[in-house]
Design an enzyme around this catalytic site. Sequence first.
Site, short mmCIF file in Angstrom:
data_model
loop_
_atom_site.label_atom_id
_atom_site.label_comp_id
_atom_site.label_asym_id
_atom_site.label_seq_id
_atom_site.Cartn_x
_atom_site.Cartn_y
_atom_site.Cartn_z
N LYS A 1 7.78 -2.45 -1.49
CA LYS A 1 8.50 -2.24 -0.23
C LYS A 1 9.98 -2.55 -0.38
O LYS A 1 10.83 -1.85 0.18
CB LYS A 1 7.89 -3.08 0.89
CG LYS A 1 6.49 -2.59 1.26
CD LYS A 1 6.07 -2.98 2.64
CE LYS A 1 4.78 -2.26 3.01
NZ LYS A 1 4.06 -2.86 4.11
N LYS B 1 -3.02 5.57 -2.01
CA LYS B 1 -3.83 4.82 -1.04
C LYS B 1 -3.66 5.44 0.35
O LYS B 1 -2.55 5.81 0.73
CB LYS B 1 -3.31 3.38 -1.05
CG LYS B 1 -4.03 2.43 -0.11
CD LYS B 1 -3.42 1.04 -0.18
CE LYS B 1 -2.66 0.73 1.09
NZ LYS B 1 -2.30 -0.68 1.25
N LYS C 1 -0.80 4.80 6.70
CA LYS C 1 -0.13 5.50 7.78
C LYS C 1 1.27 5.95 7.36
O LYS C 1 1.71 7.05 7.68
CB LYS C 1 -0.03 4.58 9.00
CG LYS C 1 0.60 5.28 10.16
CD LYS C 1 0.21 4.71 11.48
CE LYS C 1 0.65 5.64 12.58
NZ LYS C 1 1.99 5.39 13.06
#
Length: 345
Positions: free
Chosen positions: A120, A199, A202
Amino acid sequence: MKRELPVAGRQRAFSGIQPSGELHIGNYLGAVRNWVKMQDDYDLFICVVDLHAIIQPYDPSEMPELVFDMALTLMAAGIDPERATLFVQSDIPQHSELSWIFTTVTPIGDLERMTQYKEKSARLASVPAGLLAYPILQAADILLYLATVVPVGADQSQHVELTREIVRKWNARYGDYFPEPQALIGQAKRVLGLDGQAKMSKSLGNTIGLLESPEEIWEKLRPAYTDPARKTRKDPGNPFICNIFSLHQEFSSDEDIAWAQEGCQTAGIGCIDCKRRLGDNMIEELRPIRGRADELKANPERVQEALRQGADRCLGIAEQTMAEVKRRMGLDHVRSPSEAKVDAD
Ligand code: AMP
Ligand code: TRP
């Protein structure tokens, strides 16, 4: 209604989920389905982690609805507030308090090694300290309730391992108090998205939502990625590298799984047949969840009441844990508000 005390001897389990707006089948197969099964055997706590969610930029006016929708979907998926404790993280201020305490014993190097942090932070020009501290808040979530079992998807096992390290560090300084929790990884370890590559998540837009209609589910399944060796219907494929077959193993009967495997290997069926059967089975499993969600949407006070009841129970436990933590750390300067008042006078 006052809830009963947990049955003695049941282990306490804790898990959390971000109010990201959509519960998808990756969350469901990797974690939520497991939580539903655990409700009778464990003293289970499920937390909607809004304090984790605010690390990303968000619109404050949307947050209450996101939290409510997540709680509603969890209840629709089978979390029963009479058997499990469902609550919202920011309702219990002690999560933040314990998190700060744990920042003082957590090595920065351990945080920098976390895969989720590396992934991230690499995408951001400016990295908020909260992204680095994320697993510390997660450790506080779990340990505030002295939970010993953490049912999560495989992507979270590193964070649970760090929680154990935090326990060892804190206990070494202040005495044995916190238990070292164990991750309990669900049967579907890492559900891939419809792209068959990454994976299901969303943020990648490769999901099927738990409350989607049969038509929406089919629209998403139809173009989903399969074994590229199956260029035409006559080319046999390898089901064991195909995400559609993996999903069959989660949603289909043994007969349908055998049918899909053989049909793929012998080119007896086309990918579209295989997807249609999967779609039918998935829609069947998700139908009651959609039905319960519609019922709860018509009776939102049931969700509010569950969250209030959950927060009441959590607050009691959180106060006890923090009293003990502060006592052991020499931070219990004022023993009760009435004494404070006497001092002030
Ligand atoms: P999140 O939506 O990231 O807050 O995740 C909530 C729970 O779902 C966590 O226990 C995750 O490990 C699990 N989870 C999320 N995505 C997946 C996936 N694609 N496969 C398996 N488990 C998942
Ligand atoms: N980090 C978890 C996730 O992204 C969510 C979470 C927050 C959690 N606190 C937790 C999971 C405590 C288990 C226990 O999925």
